[in-house]
Design a protein around this motif. Structure first.
Motif, PDB file in Angstrom:
ATOM      1  N   LEU A   1       0.746  -1.292  -0.154  1.00 14.77           N
ATOM      2  CA  LEU A   1       0.064   0.135   0.038  1.00 14.77           C
ATOM      3  C   LEU A   1       0.921   1.073   0.027  1.00 14.77           C
ATOM      4  CD1 LEU A   1      -2.776   1.252   0.153  1.00 14.77           C
ATOM      5  CD2 LEU A   1      -2.418   1.192   2.693  1.00 14.77           C
TER       6      LEU A   1
ATOM      7  N   GLY B   1     -14.719   7.342  -6.970  1.00 16.76           N
ATOM      8  CA  GLY B   1     -14.130   6.362  -7.622  1.00 16.76           C
ATOM      9  C   GLY B   1     -13.569   6.739  -8.954  1.00 16.76           C
TER      10      GLY B   1
ATOM     11  N   VAL C   1      -4.746   4.101  -6.201  1.00 15.74           N
ATOM     12  CA  VAL C   1      -3.900   3.093  -5.314  1.00 15.74           C
ATOM     13  C   VAL C   1      -4.663   1.627  -5.392  1.00 15.74           C
ATOM     14  CG1 VAL C   1      -3.374   2.818  -3.001  1.00 15.74           C
ATOM     15  CG2 VAL C   1      -3.028   4.982  -4.054  1.00 15.74           C
ATOM     16  N   ASP C   2      -5.848   1.462  -5.259  1.00 14.76           N
ATOM     17  CA  ASP C   2      -6.820   0.427  -5.067  1.00 14.76           C
ATOM     18  C   ASP C   2      -6.592  -0.391  -6.531  1.00 14.76           C
ATOM     19  OD1 ASP C   2      -8.530  -1.579  -3.703  1.00 14.76           O
ATOM     20  OD2 ASP C   2      -9.826  -1.127  -5.659  1.00 14.76           O
ATOM     21  N   VAL C   3      -6.473   0.324  -7.592  1.00 13.83           N
ATOM     22  CA  VAL C   3      -6.591  -0.440  -8.763  1.00 13.83           C
ATOM     23  C   VAL C   3      -4.916  -0.929  -9.024  1.00 13.83           C
ATOM     24  CG1 VAL C   3      -6.727  -0.263 -11.189  1.00 13.83           C
ATOM     25  CG2 VAL C   3      -8.543   0.486  -9.948  1.00 13.83           C
TER      26      VAL C   3
ATOM     27  N   ASP D   1     -10.354  11.138  -6.645  1.00 12.32           N
ATOM     28  CA  ASP D   1     -10.330   9.910  -5.631  1.00 12.32           C
ATOM     29  C   ASP D   1      -9.041   9.026  -5.995  1.00 12.32           C
ATOM     30  OD1 ASP D   1     -10.946   7.691  -4.205  1.00 12.32           O
ATOM     31  OD2 ASP D   1     -13.019   7.843  -4.770  1.00 12.32           O
TER      32      ASP D   1
ATOM     33  N   ASP E   1      -7.664   7.271  -3.607  1.00 14.20           N
ATOM     34  CA  ASP E   1      -7.742   5.815  -2.967  1.00 14.20           C
ATOM     35  C   ASP E   1      -8.172   4.916  -3.941  1.00 14.20           C
ATOM     36  OD1 ASP E   1      -7.224   6.484  -0.150  1.00 14.20           O
ATOM     37  OD2 ASP E   1      -9.370   7.461  -0.179  1.00 14.20           O
ATOM     38  N   ALA E   2      -9.076   5.483  -5.003  1.00  8.56           N
ATOM     39  CA  ALA E   2      -9.536   4.425  -6.082  1.00  8.56           C
ATOM     40  C   ALA E   2      -8.408   4.142  -7.155  1.00  8.56           C
ATOM     41  CB  ALA E   2     -10.722   4.951  -7.034  1.00  8.56           C
TER      42      ALA E   2
ATOM     43  N   LEU F   1      -2.912  -1.590  -6.615  1.00 14.37           N
ATOM     44  CA  LEU F   1      -2.596  -3.009  -6.202  1.00 14.37           C
ATOM     45  C   LEU F   1      -3.235  -4.267  -6.597  1.00 14.37           C
ATOM     46  CD1 LEU F   1      -3.282  -1.409  -2.405  1.00 14.37           C
ATOM     47  CD2 LEU F   1      -1.162  -2.172  -3.398  1.00 14.37           C
ATOM     48  N   ARG F   2      -4.610  -3.897  -7.182  1.00 14.34           N
ATOM     49  CA  ARG F   2      -5.369  -4.959  -8.052  1.00 14.34           C
ATOM     50  C   ARG F   2      -4.462  -5.524  -9.166  1.00 14.34           C
ATOM     51  NH1 ARG F   2     -10.148  -5.887  -5.547  1.00 14.34           N
ATOM     52  NH2 ARG F   2     -10.908  -4.449  -4.132  1.00 14.34           N
TER      53      ARG F   2
ATOM     54  N   TRP G   1       1.119   4.296  -3.028  1.00 12.72           N
ATOM     55  CA  TRP G   1       1.052   5.849  -2.722  1.00 12.72           C
ATOM     56  C   TRP G   1       2.278   6.552  -3.327  1.00 12.72           C
ATOM     57  CZ3 TRP G   1      -2.960   8.633  -1.972  1.00 12.72           C
ATOM     58  CH2 TRP G   1      -4.122   8.245  -1.645  1.00 12.72           C
TER      59      TRP G   1
END
Length: 219
Positions: free
Chosen positions: A140, A203, A171-173, A166, A168-169, A175-176, A144
């Motif tokens: 994580l 998002g 960073v989430d992608v 967004d 956070d959206a 990681l995915r 960032w």
């Protein structure tokens, strides 16, 4: 193909714009009526990677008549530019609301393994060259760091009068995509470009996803 790549991306929780495959101009028009205008039409073919270069995509189609015309035009253009292309049909999807365009991707390096990329996206990606890299798996904190290292971060943070996006959206992608790359070693490349990032809390959405597999060694 784009349809198959979207299925894989969704399975890993990457938000992808819904797309449906039409096998005829009339079917494309029916889908467009159902999803609502304006729509985008794009060729579905394993041999066509860069659809814009061969006339394989039409944006902002506003009516049933335009859909039928665009469908036929795409087939004619792709057949003229890529005669060997296997055309499986034409994808119909609604036009997504525009957002800040970024790219998230992966290339499997023979020495380092899956290298994850993040940066400014869209059609100018090769000119701008605003990209940061990490070798997967990605934490994580590293995700960032990737975002903050780019010029895109200034825009995402809210440049001038623009609202903050967004992140956070994003960073989430990242990681995915890293998880997908480490889970499935047969994948050589992943390209999520553009990924539209919306205002904070709203998002983001992958508009185009490409997944390439390693060449199969001769038996």
């Amino acid at each position: 193909t784009p349809m198959e790549a979207a299925v894989v991306a969704r399975a890993y929780g990457i938000p992808v714009l819904e797309r449906r495959l039409a096998k005829s101009p009339e079917e494309a028009a029916k889908i467009a009526d159902e999803v609502g205008y304006p729509v985008v039409l794009e060729v579905e073919s394993p041999q066509v990677i860069h659809k814009t270069d061969v006339g394989g995509i039409v944006l902002g189609v506003e009516s049933r008549e335009e859909v039928i015309k665009a469908y036929r035009g795409i087939l004619d253009s792709v057949r003229a530019n890529v005669p060997a292309a296997e055309i499986k049909g034409v994808i119909v999807r609604r036009m997504a609301p525009s957002g800040v365009e970024v790219l998230i991707g992966m290339h499997r390096d023979p020495s380092f393994g899956p290298v994850i990329a993040f940066g400014s996206g869209g059609v100018l990606v090769e000119l701008v060259r605003d990209v940061s890299f990490r070798v997967a798996p990605v934490s994580l904190e590293e995700a960032w760091e990737m975002v903050r290292e780019t010029r895109a971060y200034r825009i995402l943070k809210g440049f001038r009068d623009q609202p903050e996006c967004d992140m956070d959206a994003v960073v989430d992608v990242i990681l995915r995509v890293a998880k997908l790359a480490t889970d499935i070693e047969e994948i050589s490349d992943i390209d999520v470009n553009p990924f539209f990032v919306y205002e904070k809390g709203r998002g983001g959405l992958a508009i185009d996803v490409k997944i390439l597999l390693k060449p199969t060694p001769p038996s």
